[in-house]
Design an enzyme around this catalytic site. Structure first.
Site, PDB file in Angstrom:
ATOM      1  N   LYS A  38       0.867  -1.183   0.000  1.00 32.12           N
ATOM      2  CA  LYS A  38       0.000   0.000   0.000  1.00 32.12           C
ATOM      3  C   LYS A  38       0.896   1.223   0.000  1.00 32.12           C
ATOM      4  O   LYS A  38       2.030   1.161   0.485  1.00 32.12           O
ATOM      5  CB  LYS A  38      -0.884   0.026   1.256  1.00 32.12           C
ATOM      6  CG  LYS A  38      -2.163   0.794   1.065  1.00 32.12           C
ATOM      7  CD  LYS A  38      -3.208  -0.037   0.353  1.00 32.12           C
ATOM      8  CE  LYS A  38      -4.412   0.753  -0.033  1.00 32.12           C
ATOM      9  NZ  LYS A  38      -5.514  -0.147  -0.467  1.00 32.12           N
ATOM     10  N   ASP A  80      -6.860   4.174  -4.909  1.00 34.24           N
ATOM     11  CA  ASP A  80      -7.516   3.991  -3.610  1.00 34.24           C
ATOM     12  C   ASP A  80      -8.232   5.325  -3.357  1.00 34.24           C
ATOM     13  O   ASP A  80      -8.452   6.094  -4.305  1.00 34.24           O
ATOM     14  CB  ASP A  80      -6.476   3.667  -2.522  1.00 34.24           C
ATOM     15  CG  ASP A  80      -7.112   3.137  -1.235  1.00 34.24           C
ATOM     16  OD1 ASP A  80      -7.475   1.954  -1.199  1.00 34.24           O
ATOM     17  OD2 ASP A  80      -7.277   3.912  -0.275  1.00 34.24           O
TER      18      ASP A  80
HETATM   19  O1  2IT Z   1      -7.944  -1.654  -1.284  1.00 32.31           O
HETATM   20  C1  2IT Z   1      -7.783  -2.142  -2.421  1.00 32.31           C
HETATM   21  O2  2IT Z   1      -7.876  -3.355  -2.633  1.00 32.31           O
HETATM   22  C2  2IT Z   1      -7.449  -1.227  -3.497  1.00 32.31           C
HETATM   23  N1  2IT Z   1      -7.367  -0.034  -3.260  1.00 32.31           N
HETATM   24  C3  2IT Z   1      -7.174  -1.745  -4.882  1.00 32.31           C
HETATM   25  C4  2IT Z   1      -5.797  -2.290  -4.983  1.00 32.31           C
HETATM   26  C5  2IT Z   1      -5.379  -2.701  -6.367  1.00 32.31           C
HETATM   27  O3  2IT Z   1      -4.188  -2.994  -6.513  1.00 32.31           O
HETATM   28  O4  2IT Z   1      -6.197  -2.755  -7.280  1.00 32.31           O
END
Ligand code: 2IT
Length: 444
Positions: A124, A164
């Site tokens: 993240k 996100d």
């Molecule tokens: O919380 C999540 O799963 C996302 N923000 C998407 C993450 C992604 O790599 O598509």
């Protein structure tokens, strides 16, 4: 594993990181019995290793606003665990972003990605940059400055970021553009890309659509159907939009949306025009839902409040972490809520989850319910690797299949008599695959 001792050690090492500690505790408590059946986990110190991210990058992001003033923000990338595939997870731009929040999100992402059945590790990232009220040019300059640092740590087989909260197609476009220029390659690093440069059809809808596919299975488990049910949704961003669209299409009546300013109660339910207006509100970049009540007669705006006080059959938190607390849960239970499908990451507090489980209200945790988003990111990566584009029905069918498989995994480990503890099921199923893969690959 001794959860109390382990939590005490982790708390001592990471004081002042409440969201991270909350996420870790929930997983350790729910997996401990299964974990203790596997002496190889304890021998390999899997719990101690899995709770720590592999590495964290922190950097300064300097950019110039429209007034010509220089601004300084903080940027981060938490590469959590890549035992089963390249690091993968979104980038959040929100003033609340700090290390505790990104660590909790990266930790959750590791198990969520494992549940998708696709080969993706957890990560993240983000910044405390506030996109609210910023011009297009400011957002672009910020995104470019952010990538000037981040680009050297990511790559198609190492770490693939996505959107996100606060990062949508526009931001991903600006970030990917800068990555491509610096790395001198076009390998599709980043998912949620625009359709003109390698994006996947259905990715924008995927988190919300997948959540509703999962919700339909939860309802089936109790012999019920979605058609005719009332639904409270929080948020009004991409995830709320996808969930509201699919739930409405399948015959449910979505009666609330919300923003930082309060919530809208619309007893007539959303329709295509209202859902399109929700997107307009989001695009206006002001972070308010109040104008909805002026536009659509019969709807009400409740300033400073959350939608959980409305009597509904189904609650779908779609905004942010800890947005539904113990008191909200008690109100929902008193109002006879039938199912809670958490779409935001860790949207419910531990007290809220306890309240639902105690009342035997089925509760689907974010890492299962919202996994369709990252699953479709995985499908975008597959298409980029093949240099092919699948049709929308092809992607949607694969998304549906993945959500069914996640639901199946929750049932495998989550049955408690006649009650299905989807949280326990999701945590154990997600954990087992990562843990086994770590054991098989040796002590690293
Ligand atoms: O919380 C999540 O799963 C996302 N923000 C998407 C993450 C992604 O790599 O598509």
């Amino acid at each position: 594993m001794n959860v109390e001792k382990l939590m005490a050690d982790i708390e001592a090492r990471h004081p002042g990181e409440p969201e991270y500690l909350q996420a870790v505790k929930e997983v350790l408590v729910t997996v401990q019995d299964e974990y203790n059946k596997h002496p190889e986990f304890e021998k390999n110190k899997i719990a101690e290793r899995i709770v720590e991210p592999d590495r964290i990058f922190t950097f300064k992001v300097v950019w110039v606003d429209d007034k010509g003033e220089t601004n300084v923000n903080l940027g981060y990338r938490v590469q959590y665990n890549n035992a089963i595939g390249p690091y993968k997870g979104g980038i959040r731009f929100h003033p609340s972003v700090n290390l505790s929040i990104l660590k909790f999100l990266g930790f959750e992402q590791t198990f969520k990605n494992s549940l998708t059945t696709l080969p993706m590790g957890g990560a993240k990232g983000g910044s405390d940059f506030n996109p609210k009220g910023k011009s297009d040019g400011e957002v672009m300059r910020f995104c470019q400055a952010f990538m000037l640092e981040l680009w050297r740590h990511i790559g198609p087989e190492t770490d693939v970021p996505a959107g996100d909260i606060g990062t949508g197609a526009r931001e991903i476009g600006y970030m990917y553009g800068m990555y491509r220029k610096l790395a001198q390659e076009n390998t599709g690093v980043f998912t949620g890309k625009g359709m003109t440069y390698g994006g996947s059809l259905i990715r924008p809808e995927a988190t919300g659509f997948g959540a509703v596919y999962f919700l339909v299975r939860m309802l089936e488990d109790m012999g019920a159907v979605l058609k005719g049910k009332t639904v409270a949704i929080s948020g009004f961003g991409n995830v709320a939009w996808g969930a509201a669209s699919k739930a409405t299409e399948l015959g449910a009546k979505v009666v609330t949306i919300s923003g930082p300013d309060g919530y809208i109660y619309d007893p007539a339910g959303l329709n295509a025009e209202k859902i399109a207006y929700m997107l307009e509100l989001r695009a206006s970049n002001n972070d308010v839902v109040a104008p909805y009540a002026k536009k659509f007669a019969g709807s009400e705006f409740h300033a400073g409040k959350k939608p959980w006080e409305v009597k509904v059959d189904i609650a779908m938190p779609c905004a942010t972490q800890n947005e539904l607390n113990g008191d909200d849960a008690k109100t929902l239970v008193a109002n006879k809520v039938q199912v809670v499908a958490e779409v935001s990451n860790m949207g419910c507090t531990p007290e809220a989850i306890d309240t639902f489980i105690h009342a035997k209200v089925p509760y689907g945790p974010g890492k299962a319910v919202n996994a369709g988003g990252v699953a479709t990111s995985g499908l975008e990566m597959s298409q980029n690797s093949q240099k092919l584009n699948w049709t929308a029905p092809e992607v949607d069918a694969k998304l549906h299949q993945i959500m069914d498989s996640i639901h199946g995994a929750c049932l495998e480990y989550g049955k408690e008599g006649s009650y299905i503890n989807y949280m326990k099921g999701a945590n154990i199923a997600g954990f087992m695959k990562v843990a086994r893969s770590m054991v098989e690959q040796g002590t690293l």
